[in-house]
Design an enzyme around this catalytic site. Structure first.
Site, PDB file in Angstrom:
ATOM      1  N   TYR A  20       4.731  46.886  38.825  1.00 17.94           N
ATOM      2  CA  TYR A  20       5.590  46.918  37.485  1.00 17.94           C
ATOM      3  C   TYR A  20       7.106  46.316  37.997  1.00 17.94           C
ATOM      4  O   TYR A  20       7.743  45.550  37.524  1.00 17.94           O
ATOM      5  CB  TYR A  20       5.782  48.430  37.022  1.00 17.94           C
ATOM      6  N   GLU A  42      10.383  53.062  26.281  1.00 18.93           N
ATOM      7  CA  GLU A  42      11.590  53.823  26.608  1.00 18.93           C
ATOM      8  C   GLU A  42      12.010  54.914  25.852  1.00 18.93           C
ATOM      9  O   GLU A  42      12.379  55.943  26.142  1.00 18.93           O
ATOM     10  CB  GLU A  42      12.823  52.657  26.377  1.00 18.93           C
ATOM     11  N   TRP A  50      10.194  57.577  34.062  1.00 18.71           N
ATOM     12  CA  TRP A  50       9.441  56.097  33.583  1.00 18.71           C
ATOM     13  C   TRP A  50       7.918  56.211  34.007  1.00 18.71           C
ATOM     14  O   TRP A  50       7.196  55.778  33.285  1.00 18.71           O
ATOM     15  CB  TRP A  50      10.156  55.029  34.021  1.00 18.71           C
TER      16      TRP A  50
END
Length: 189
Positions: A20, A42, A50
């Site tokens: 990522y 988000e 995250w």
């Protein structure tokens, strides 16, 4: 083989996290469906890490019609209840409701500005902001631009779009380049 220098937050023991960072985080995004995806993820992250959301990303894609805002905006109470039973996503009633609501608001913004991308990128004058990140203390949680975008999104009826969430969105979508100065991605995003 030398390991490239990466941002300090990347956990090198998690290949999906490394991937990522190396291929997505901070790369400018102009595709509306991808922007809707990041905005939804988000918002789902609020109060969580995250990485927790990243691990569930494929489940989110399946549950939220591959992040097609037209389809998500049409989700009804039955579909929302079904989503709350899905162990592959974060089963928070407010976050699920926000994703559905935000899809409808997203479509309104698209209609007004021609695309969500046109709307979003105007908050940084159409170009990624280049921030100098020498160490962990240099990372910020918000900016005047995220404050402005958050305020405007809230005015338009979006949910889970506080300035911290929007700043994380801006980082993910490449509106700001917050790669560490020594990170190999700093000048390639």
């Amino acid at each position: 083989m030398n390991t490239p220098c990466r941002c300090h937050w990347v956990d090198l023991t998690k290949p999906d996290y490394v991937a990522y960072h190396d291929t997505e985080w901070g790369v400018p995004v102009y595709d509306d469906n991808k922007l809707f995806e990041f905005l939804t993820l988000e918002a789902a992250q609020a109060g969580l890490s995250w990485y927790t959301v990243l691990k569930k990303r494929d489940n989110y894609r399946a549950a939220f019609a591959n992040f097609d805002p037209v389809k998500v905006a049409a989700f009804d109470e039955v579909k929302a209840a079904e989503l709350l039973q899905n162990p592959g996503i974060i089963r928070n009633r407010l976050k699920v409701a926000a994703a559905i609501n935000n899809a409808a608001r997203f479509l309104e913004v698209q209609a007004e500005f021609g695309s969500f991308s046109n709307y979003q990128w105007r908050f940084v004058n159409g170009a990624p902001q280049q921030n100098s990140i020498a160490g962990p203390a240099d990372y910020r949680a918000t900016s005047p631009e995220s404050d402005a975008m958050s305020k405007d999104l809230k005015k338009r009826g979006f949910k889970f779009v506080g300035s911290t969430i929007i700043y994380a969105h801006m980082q993910a979508c490449g509106m700001v380049n917050d790669h560490h100065n020594d990170c190999f991605r700093k000048h390639s995003s």
